[in-house]
Write a protein that holds these residues in place. Structure first.
Motif, PDB file in Angstrom:
ATOM      1  N   LYS A 127      -2.249   5.573  -0.457  1.00  0.00           N
ATOM      2  CA  LYS A 127      -3.656   5.128  -0.247  1.00  0.00           C
ATOM      3  C   LYS A 127      -4.203   4.219  -1.520  1.00  0.00           C
ATOM      4  O   LYS A 127      -5.355   3.974  -1.865  1.00  0.00           O
ATOM      5  CB  LYS A 127      -4.583   6.253  -0.184  1.00  0.00           C
ATOM      6  CG  LYS A 127      -4.272   7.056   0.944  1.00  0.00           C
ATOM      7  CD  LYS A 127      -5.522   8.269   1.096  1.00  0.00           C
ATOM      8  CE  LYS A 127      -5.218   8.986   2.349  1.00  0.00           C
ATOM      9  NZ  LYS A 127      -6.264  10.119   2.391  1.00  0.00           N
ATOM     10  N   LYS A 128      -3.051   3.473  -2.176  1.00  0.00           N
ATOM     11  CA  LYS A 128      -3.423   2.679  -3.369  1.00  0.00           C
ATOM     12  C   LYS A 128      -2.701   1.303  -2.910  1.00  0.00           C
ATOM     13  O   LYS A 128      -1.463   1.231  -2.352  1.00  0.00           O
ATOM     14  CB  LYS A 128      -3.090   3.142  -4.437  1.00  0.00           C
ATOM     15  CG  LYS A 128      -3.787   4.369  -5.183  1.00  0.00           C
ATOM     16  CD  LYS A 128      -3.382   4.782  -6.371  1.00  0.00           C
ATOM     17  CE  LYS A 128      -4.163   5.790  -7.027  1.00  0.00           C
ATOM     18  NZ  LYS A 128      -4.078   6.397  -8.341  1.00  0.00           N
ATOM     19  N   THR A 129      -3.182   0.126  -3.528  1.00  0.00           N
ATOM     20  CA  THR A 129      -2.473  -1.199  -3.458  1.00  0.00           C
ATOM     21  C   THR A 129      -1.864  -1.475  -4.649  1.00  0.00           C
ATOM     22  O   THR A 129      -2.546  -1.242  -5.841  1.00  0.00           O
ATOM     23  CB  THR A 129      -3.723  -2.176  -3.136  1.00  0.00           C
ATOM     24  OG1 THR A 129      -4.334  -2.012  -2.024  1.00  0.00           O
ATOM     25  CG2 THR A 129      -2.846  -3.693  -2.955  1.00  0.00           C
ATOM     26  N   HIS A 130      -0.726  -1.409  -4.569  1.00  0.00           N
ATOM     27  CA  HIS A 130       0.263  -1.689  -5.705  1.00  0.00           C
ATOM     28  C   HIS A 130       0.534  -3.231  -5.639  1.00  0.00           C
ATOM     29  O   HIS A 130       1.107  -3.972  -4.460  1.00  0.00           O
ATOM     30  CB  HIS A 130       1.616  -1.017  -5.659  1.00  0.00           C
ATOM     31  CG  HIS A 130       1.272   0.354  -5.729  1.00  0.00           C
ATOM     32  ND1 HIS A 130       1.547   1.332  -6.709  1.00  0.00           N
ATOM     33  CD2 HIS A 130       0.702   1.389  -4.753  1.00  0.00           C
ATOM     34  CE1 HIS A 130       1.191   2.525  -6.571  1.00  0.00           C
ATOM     35  NE2 HIS A 130       0.711   2.596  -5.451  1.00  0.00           N
ATOM     36  N   ILE A 172       0.665  -1.211   0.053  1.00  0.00           N
ATOM     37  CA  ILE A 172       0.095  -0.071  -0.006  1.00  0.00           C
ATOM     38  C   ILE A 172       0.794   1.257   0.240  1.00  0.00           C
ATOM     39  O   ILE A 172       1.868   1.434   0.780  1.00  0.00           O
ATOM     40  CB  ILE A 172      -0.974   0.165   1.240  1.00  0.00           C
ATOM     41  CG1 ILE A 172      -1.923  -1.113   0.904  1.00  0.00           C
ATOM     42  CG2 ILE A 172      -1.861   1.098   1.256  1.00  0.00           C
ATOM     43  CD1 ILE A 172      -2.830  -1.393   2.545  1.00  0.00           C
TER      44      ILE A 172
END
Length: 250
Positions: free
Chosen positions: A144-147, A141
């Motif tokens: 605020k994004k899941t990579h 994360i």
């Protein structure tokens, strides 16, 4: 399946080719030779060959000379010889089969079926490993994004106190995970090019570019010019892993 033939007698090489063309027309015959040198000196030919038909006794050498030089071979071997006394020695080299001259058609086909089965099993296993590696990803994360990071894109990972791990990618990106290095290692699964170089560092074997000579010393990676110090025993182990990985079939 790609086949190569080594025998000092042209007639014997032609017999093998005739039998292959008649009973196994789907096979590709890469070529043939009356000595070992052509094959030994060509890494490209070794890599392309799936099955080698190999004579044992030749004027200046034996088929065992080739097998001794190429112990970590990726191809399979069927020995074709006029002498029974080499059978035990032959199977010590993990050959598929041992055919006596003059070649009997049924005996030839029996050996070929064994070869096809073993090579097919190897290809299925390699395919499964490749698919497993290609699916291996690490979820992180950031902003605020899941990579989802491909394991193959990782250059190295460093475990830190408090159960954190920083992942450094080949493209220059880095990610901080609230997971221990051991947890990330388990998440990656059985990925052959990722190696625990020390208690706190995992490296990608494909990213290694330098190694200090002698006993203990530094292993250098391409990404960020990162270096990890290894004691003598661990460095020897890492270099052996690198050699094994580079020689493994792709």
């Amino acid at each position: 399946m790609k086949v190569y033939i080594i025998d000092d007698e042209q007639a014997n090489r032609e017999i093998v080719q005739i039998l292959l063309q008649k009973y196994y027309p789907e096979m590709t015959i890469l070529g043939d030779s009356d000595d070992l040198d052509t094959f030994i000196e060509s890494r490209h030919l070794q890599d392309d060959t799936d099955l080698l038909f190999l004579d044992i006794l030749m004027p200046d050498s034996t088929g065992f000379d080739l097998l001794n030089q190429l112990k970590k071979r990726s191809f399979e071997v069927i020995l074709v010889t006029g002498f029974e006394q080499f059978a035990l020695q032959a199977f010590e080299h993990s050959v598929i089969d041992y055919i006596l001259k003059p070649i009997d058609k049924d005996r030839f086909c029996s050996a070929m079926e064994k070869a096809k089965k073993r090579i097919s099993e190897k290809e299925l296993l390699q395919s499964a490993k490749t698919q497993s590696v290609s699916r291996s990803k690490i979820a992180v994360i950031k902003n605020k994004k899941t990579h989802y990071i491909e394991c193959s894109s990782v250059a190295y990972m460093i475990g830190q106190s408090g159960g954190y791990t920083t992942i450094f990618c080949k493209n220059g990106e880095f990610f901080l995970l609230s997971k221990s290095l051991s947890s990330v290692e388990l998440e990656c699964g059985d990925v052959p090019f990722l190696l625990r170089a020390s208690q706190s560092v995992i490296i990608n074997l494909e990213d290694i570019v330098t190694c200090d000579q002698g006993g203990s010393g530094y292993i250098g990676l391409r990404t960020n010019d990162f270096e990890v110090f290894l004691p003598r025993r661990k460095k020897r182990e890492v270099l052996q892993q690198v050699e094994n990985y580079l020689k493994s079939p792709t």
